[in-house]
Design an enzyme around this catalytic site. Structure first.
Site, PDB file in Angstrom:
ATOM      1  N   TYR A 154       7.427   0.461  80.658  1.00  0.00           N
ATOM      2  CA  TYR A 154       6.328   1.525  80.405  1.00  0.00           C
ATOM      3  C   TYR A 154       5.570   2.119  81.538  1.00  0.00           C
ATOM      4  CZ  TYR A 154       2.863   4.411  78.006  1.00  0.00           C
ATOM      5  OH  TYR A 154       2.024   5.320  77.462  1.00  0.00           O
ATOM      6  N   LYS A 158       5.511   5.809  83.273  1.00  0.00           N
ATOM      7  CA  LYS A 158       4.462   6.608  83.300  1.00  0.00           C
ATOM      8  C   LYS A 158       4.097   6.986  84.982  1.00  0.00           C
ATOM      9  CE  LYS A 158       3.466   7.891  79.217  1.00  0.00           C
ATOM     10  NZ  LYS A 158       3.662   9.159  78.851  1.00  0.00           N
TER      11      LYS A 158
HETATM   12  P1  NDP Z   1       2.401   8.634  68.799  1.00  0.00           P
HETATM   13  O1  NDP Z   1       3.103   7.677  68.378  1.00  0.00           O
HETATM   14  O2  NDP Z   1       1.039   9.127  67.803  1.00  0.00           O
HETATM   15  O3  NDP Z   1       2.991  10.191  69.049  1.00  0.00           O
HETATM   16  C1  NDP Z   1       4.188  10.125  69.720  1.00  0.00           C
HETATM   17  C2  NDP Z   1       4.879  11.443  69.517  1.00  0.00           C
HETATM   18  O4  NDP Z   1       6.147  11.509  70.250  1.00  0.00           O
HETATM   19  C3  NDP Z   1       5.393  11.397  68.026  1.00  0.00           C
HETATM   20  O5  NDP Z   1       5.365  12.850  67.604  1.00  0.00           O
HETATM   21  C4  NDP Z   1       6.982  11.459  68.078  1.00  0.00           C
HETATM   22  O6  NDP Z   1       7.615  12.095  67.043  1.00  0.00           O
HETATM   23  C5  NDP Z   1       7.309  11.940  69.347  1.00  0.00           C
HETATM   24  N1  NDP Z   1       8.352  11.134  69.862  1.00  0.00           N
HETATM   25  C6  NDP Z   1       8.751  10.112  70.321  1.00  0.00           C
HETATM   26  N2  NDP Z   1       9.844   9.656  70.665  1.00  0.00           N
HETATM   27  C7  NDP Z   1      10.642  10.836  70.555  1.00  0.00           C
HETATM   28  C8  NDP Z   1      11.930  11.373  70.743  1.00  0.00           C
HETATM   29  N3  NDP Z   1      12.870  10.478  71.143  1.00  0.00           N
HETATM   30  N4  NDP Z   1      12.123  12.748  70.477  1.00  0.00           N
HETATM   31  C9  NDP Z   1      11.230  13.438  70.174  1.00  0.00           C
HETATM   32  N5  NDP Z   1       9.773  13.120  69.925  1.00  0.00           N
HETATM   33  C10 NDP Z   1       9.660  11.941  70.164  1.00  0.00           C
HETATM   34  O7  NDP Z   1       1.690   8.315  70.067  1.00  0.00           O
HETATM   35  P2  NDP Z   1       0.876   9.122  71.026  1.00  0.00           P
HETATM   36  O8  NDP Z   1       0.295  10.449  70.409  1.00  0.00           O
HETATM   37  O9  NDP Z   1      -0.308   8.373  71.333  1.00  0.00           O
HETATM   38  O10 NDP Z   1       1.620   9.481  72.291  1.00  0.00           O
HETATM   39  C11 NDP Z   1       1.767  10.632  72.726  1.00  0.00           C
HETATM   40  C12 NDP Z   1       1.865  10.614  74.442  1.00  0.00           C
HETATM   41  O11 NDP Z   1       0.691  10.130  75.144  1.00  0.00           O
HETATM   42  C13 NDP Z   1       3.029   9.628  74.776  1.00  0.00           C
HETATM   43  O12 NDP Z   1       3.658  10.198  75.798  1.00  0.00           O
HETATM   44  C14 NDP Z   1       2.344   8.406  75.213  1.00  0.00           C
HETATM   45  O13 NDP Z   1       2.931   7.594  76.171  1.00  0.00           O
HETATM   46  C15 NDP Z   1       0.818   8.894  75.711  1.00  0.00           C
HETATM   47  N6  NDP Z   1      -0.236   8.102  76.065  1.00  0.00           N
HETATM   48  C16 NDP Z   1      -0.472   7.397  74.799  1.00  0.00           C
HETATM   49  C17 NDP Z   1      -1.776   6.704  74.974  1.00  0.00           C
HETATM   50  C18 NDP Z   1      -2.320   5.985  73.846  1.00  0.00           C
HETATM   51  O14 NDP Z   1      -3.018   4.879  73.983  1.00  0.00           O
HETATM   52  N7  NDP Z   1      -2.011   6.216  72.467  1.00  0.00           N
HETATM   53  C19 NDP Z   1      -2.335   6.480  76.185  1.00  0.00           C
HETATM   54  C20 NDP Z   1      -1.696   7.091  77.422  1.00  0.00           C
HETATM   55  C21 NDP Z   1      -0.891   8.093  77.287  1.00  0.00           C
HETATM   56  P3  NDP Z   1       8.781  11.750  66.136  1.00  0.00           P
HETATM   57  O15 NDP Z   1       8.680  10.367  66.001  1.00  0.00           O
HETATM   58  O16 NDP Z   1       8.611  12.474  65.171  1.00  0.00           O
HETATM   59  O17 NDP Z   1       9.951  12.091  66.929  1.00  0.00           O
HETATM   60  C1  8X3 Z   2      -1.113   3.893  76.940  1.00  0.00           C
HETATM   61  C2  8X3 Z   2      -2.265   3.301  77.575  1.00  0.00           C
HETATM   62  O1  8X3 Z   2      -3.055   1.039  78.377  1.00  0.00           O
HETATM   63  O2  8X3 Z   2      -1.549   1.010  76.508  1.00  0.00           O
HETATM   64  O3  8X3 Z   2      -0.553   4.853  77.836  1.00  0.00           O
HETATM   65  O4  8X3 Z   2      -0.648   1.929  78.724  1.00  0.00           O
HETATM   66  S1  8X3 Z   2      -1.765   1.591  77.864  1.00  0.00           S
END
Ligand code: NDP
Ligand code: 8X3
Length: 254
Positions: A154, A158
Site C-alpha cells: 500500500y 502511494k
Molecule cells: P472508500 O473505501 O470509502 O472509497 C474507495 C472508493 O474507491 C470507492 O468509491 C470505490 O468504489 C472505489 N474503488 C475501489 N476500487 C476500485 C476499482 N477497482 N475500480 C473503481 N473504483 C474503485 O475509501 P476512501 O474514500 O478513504 O479512499 C479514497 C482514496 O483515498 C483511496 O485512494 C485511498 O487510498 C485514499 N486515502 C484514504 C485514506 C483514509 O484513511 N481513508 C487516507 C489517505 C488516502 P467501488 O467499490 O464502488 O468501485
Molecule cells: C491511508 C492512511 O495511514 O492507513 O492512506 O496509510 S494510512
C-alpha cells in the site's frame, strides 16, 4: 470566488468516502459531475440526489479502473470537456507482513492505485492537452511519504502516486494543465473495512479514541486546490487530524 460553476469534473471512486464527499462539495459549487465506481446502485442514487438538490448535470459510469479498456470507453464516451480529473479510486487490501501477505491483495492495490490511476490519467491528459487546459488531482496519502509495518505494498503504491504526480507535472510544464495531489492521514471512510476484508471490529480500532478526518474534510481541501486561479498549481498537501503527526504517531488517551 467560485471558479467551478458549470465546470465538468470526473471523479473515480465516487460511491463512498472521499470521492462521494467530493462529488457533494463540487455539486454545491454548481459544478457538473461524471461520477464513477463499480457499485452502480450507489452511483444512481448519488446522481439523483445531486441533480435534485443542486440542479447540476450528473452522469454516471460504472466500471472497474483495473480494466484499461473500460477506462478508455468511459473517457471516449464523454462529450463534455473534462475540466478536472479526480483520481480517487483506491484501496488498501490487507496489512500483512511482507513474508506472509496475499498476492491477490498486492495485485488489487497495484492494479487499482497505480495502474488504474495511470490509465485514467493517460486517456484524460491526452484530451486535456488537445484542449489546452485541465487539472488532474490525485489522492495520495501520508503512506506516500512514510512506510509502516504491514504497509509494504500500500505504501509502495502511494509513493508511486507521489512520483507520478511530480513527473506528470514536469511532463505538462508549459501547458495550462495543472497537476496536484492531496495526501491525507486517517480519514474515517470505508477504507479500513475494505483493508481488513469486512472485519468491522478491526476497522473501528483504527479510529478509536481519536477524531479522524471525515471524507468531507478532505473534499473541502480538494475543492480549495481545484478552485485556485488558473496560474496557481498546488503540487501536494499533507492533511492530518490534529491528534495525528505521522502514519504511526496518533495520540489516543488511555
Ligand atoms: P472508500 O473505501 O470509502 O472509497 C474507495 C472508493 O474507491 C470507492 O468509491 C470505490 O468504489 C472505489 N474503488 C475501489 N476500487 C476500485 C476499482 N477497482 N475500480 C473503481 N473504483 C474503485 O475509501 P476512501 O474514500 O478513504 O479512499 C479514497 C482514496 O483515498 C483511496 O485512494 C485511498 O487510498 C485514499 N486515502 C484514504 C485514506 C483514509 O484513511 N481513508 C487516507 C489517505 C488516502 P467501488 O467499490 O464502488 O468501485
Ligand atoms: C491511508 C492512511 O495511514 O492507513 O492512506 O496509510 S494510512
Amino acid at each position: 470566488m467560485n471558479r467551478l460553476k458549470d465546470k465538468w469534473i470526473l471523479i473515480t471512486g465516487a460511491t463512498s468516502g472521499i470521492g462521494k464527499a467530493s462529488a457533494e462539495v463540487f455539486a454545491e459549487s454548481g459544478a457538473n459531475l461524471i461520477i464513477t465506481g463499480r457499485r452502480k446502485k450507489r452511483l444512481k442514487s448519488l446522481q439523483e440526489k445531486l441533480q435534485t438538490e443542486h440542479s447540476v448535470n450528473v452522469e454516471t459510469f460504472s466500471f472497474d479502473v483495473r480494466d484499461r479498456e473500460a477506462c478508455k470507453a468511459c473517457v471516449d464516451s464523454i462529450d463534455q470537456p473534462i475540466d478536472i480529473l479526480l483520481n480517487n479510486a483506491g484501496l488498501a487490501s490487507g496489512k500483512d507482513s511482507i513474508d506472509e501477505a496475499d498476492f491477490d491483495d498486492w495485485d488489487a492495490m497495484i492494479d487499482t492505485n497505480i495502474k488504474g490511476l495511470l490509465s485514467m490519467t493517460r486517456f484524460v491528459s491526452e484530451r486535456m492537452k488537445q484542449r489546452g487546459e485541465g487539472h488532474i488531482i490525485n489522492i495520495g496519502s501520508i503512506a506516500g511519504y512514510e512506510a509502516y509495518p504491514g504497509g509494504s505494498v500500500y505504501c509502495g503504491t502511494k509513493h508511486a502516486v507521489k512520483a507520478i504526480t511530480q513527473a506528470a507535472k514536469m511532463d505538462l510544464t508549459g501547458t495550462n494543465i495543472r497537476v496536484s495531489a492531496v495526501s491525507p492521514g486517517l480519514v474515517d471512510t470505508e477504507f479500513s473495512e475494505v483493508r481488513f476484508h469486512g472485519d468491522k471490529e478491526q476497522a473501528k480500532k483504527v479510529y478509536k479514541d481519536m477524531t479522524p478526518l471525515s471524507g468531507r474534510d478532505i473534499a473541502e481541501i480538494i475543492h480549495f486546490v481545484a478552485n485556485r486561479p488558473l496560474h496557481v498549481n498546488i503540487l501536494d498537501t499533507i492533511v492530518f487530524p490534529v491528534h495525528q503527526s505521522s502514519a504511526r504517531i496518533v495520540a489516543r488517551p488511555d
